[in-house]
Motif scaffolding. Structure first.
Motif, short mmCIF file in Angstrom:
data_model
loop_
_atom_site.label_atom_id
_atom_site.label_comp_id
_atom_site.label_asym_id
_atom_site.label_seq_id
_atom_site.Cartn_x
_atom_site.Cartn_y
_atom_site.Cartn_z
N THR A 66 6.72 -5.72 1.83
CA THR A 66 7.28 -5.60 0.48
C THR A 66 6.46 -6.39 -0.53
N GLY A 67 6.09 -7.60 -0.16
CA GLY A 67 5.27 -8.42 -1.06
C GLY A 67 3.94 -7.78 -1.40
N PHE A 68 3.27 -7.25 -0.39
CA PHE A 68 1.98 -6.61 -0.65
C PHE A 68 2.15 -5.30 -1.41
N LEU A 69 3.22 -4.55 -1.13
CA LEU A 69 3.46 -3.32 -1.87
C LEU A 69 3.76 -3.61 -3.33
N LEU A 70 4.52 -4.66 -3.59
CA LEU A 70 4.77 -5.05 -4.98
C LEU A 70 3.48 -5.49 -5.67
N GLY A 71 2.54 -6.00 -4.88
CA GLY A 71 1.24 -6.38 -5.42
C GLY A 71 0.31 -5.20 -5.65
N GLY A 72 0.71 -4.01 -5.22
CA GLY A 72 -0.05 -2.81 -5.55
C GLY A 72 -0.94 -2.26 -4.46
N ILE A 73 -0.76 -2.64 -3.20
CA ILE A 73 -1.68 -2.14 -2.17
C ILE A 73 -1.28 -0.79 -1.59
N GLY A 74 -0.08 -0.31 -1.88
CA GLY A 74 0.41 0.92 -1.26
C GLY A 74 -0.37 2.16 -1.67
N GLU A 75 -0.86 2.89 -0.69
CA GLU A 75 -1.62 4.12 -0.92
C GLU A 75 -1.31 5.13 0.18
N LEU A 76 -1.49 6.39 -0.12
CA LEU A 76 -1.45 7.46 0.87
C LEU A 76 -2.82 8.10 0.90
N ASN A 77 -3.32 8.40 2.11
CA ASN A 77 -4.61 9.07 2.17
C ASN A 77 -4.42 10.57 1.98
N LYS A 78 -5.48 11.34 2.09
CA LYS A 78 -5.39 12.78 1.83
C LYS A 78 -4.47 13.50 2.81
N ASN A 79 -4.23 12.88 3.98
CA ASN A 79 -3.30 13.44 4.97
C ASN A 79 -1.89 12.90 4.81
N ARG A 80 -1.64 12.21 3.69
CA ARG A 80 -0.34 11.64 3.36
C ARG A 80 0.09 10.54 4.34
N LYS A 81 -0.88 9.83 4.91
CA LYS A 81 -0.61 8.70 5.81
C LYS A 81 -0.66 7.42 4.99
N PRO A 82 0.37 6.55 5.09
CA PRO A 82 0.36 5.30 4.33
C PRO A 82 -0.58 4.28 4.94
N ASN A 83 -0.91 3.26 4.16
CA ASN A 83 -1.78 2.19 4.63
C ASN A 83 -0.96 0.95 5.00
N PHE A 84 0.27 1.15 5.42
CA PHE A 84 1.10 0.03 5.84
C PHE A 84 2.10 0.48 6.89
#
Length: 119
Positions: A18-36
């Motif tokens: 949650t802390g890192f996502l609030l810091g803006g690291i959340g992304e989905l790649n072209k296959n819609r896979k998250p980076n967390f």
């Protein structure tokens, strides 16, 4: 990824992610896979290990942050990763303090230097 940097991936407890996502690291790649991956009490070790290996295989990830207590569950997979990119960094969590003696990356780095190097 041309013209863009690499992502940070996180495998951790709910507070850490949650802390890192609030810091803006959340992304989905072209296959819609998250980076967390939020690891909960019912998350299997197999799922953690598969997610870790999938992060290592992705070319858009440059750093994998993992809570140290979770890293202990898949220590064999972490110790088997020898490439410098993506870098794997073990971090503390709110419930589990950091123990440098368990960090395989730190142990490897200590083996690269001797006391003479710092004089």
């Amino acid at each position: 990824m041309a013209g863009r940097g690499k992502l940070i991936a996180v495998i951790g407890d709910e507070d850490t992610c949650t802390g890192f996502l609030l810091g803006g690291i959340g992304e989905l790649n072209k296959n819609r896979k998250p980076n967390f991956l939020v690891v909960e009490k019912d998350t299997s070790v197999t799922e953690i290990e598969e997610t870790f290996k999938s992060f290592l295989a992705r070319n858009d990830i440059g750093i994998v942050l993992i809570n140290q207590f979770i890293a202990e569950m898949i220590r064999h997979a972490i110790d088997g990763h020898v490439q410098s990119i993506p870098a794997v960094l073990e971090i503390p969590s709110k419930e589990h303090p950091y123990d440098a003696s368990k960090d395989s990356i730190l142990r490897r780095a200590k083996g690269m230097f001797s006391a003479e190097d710092f004089r």
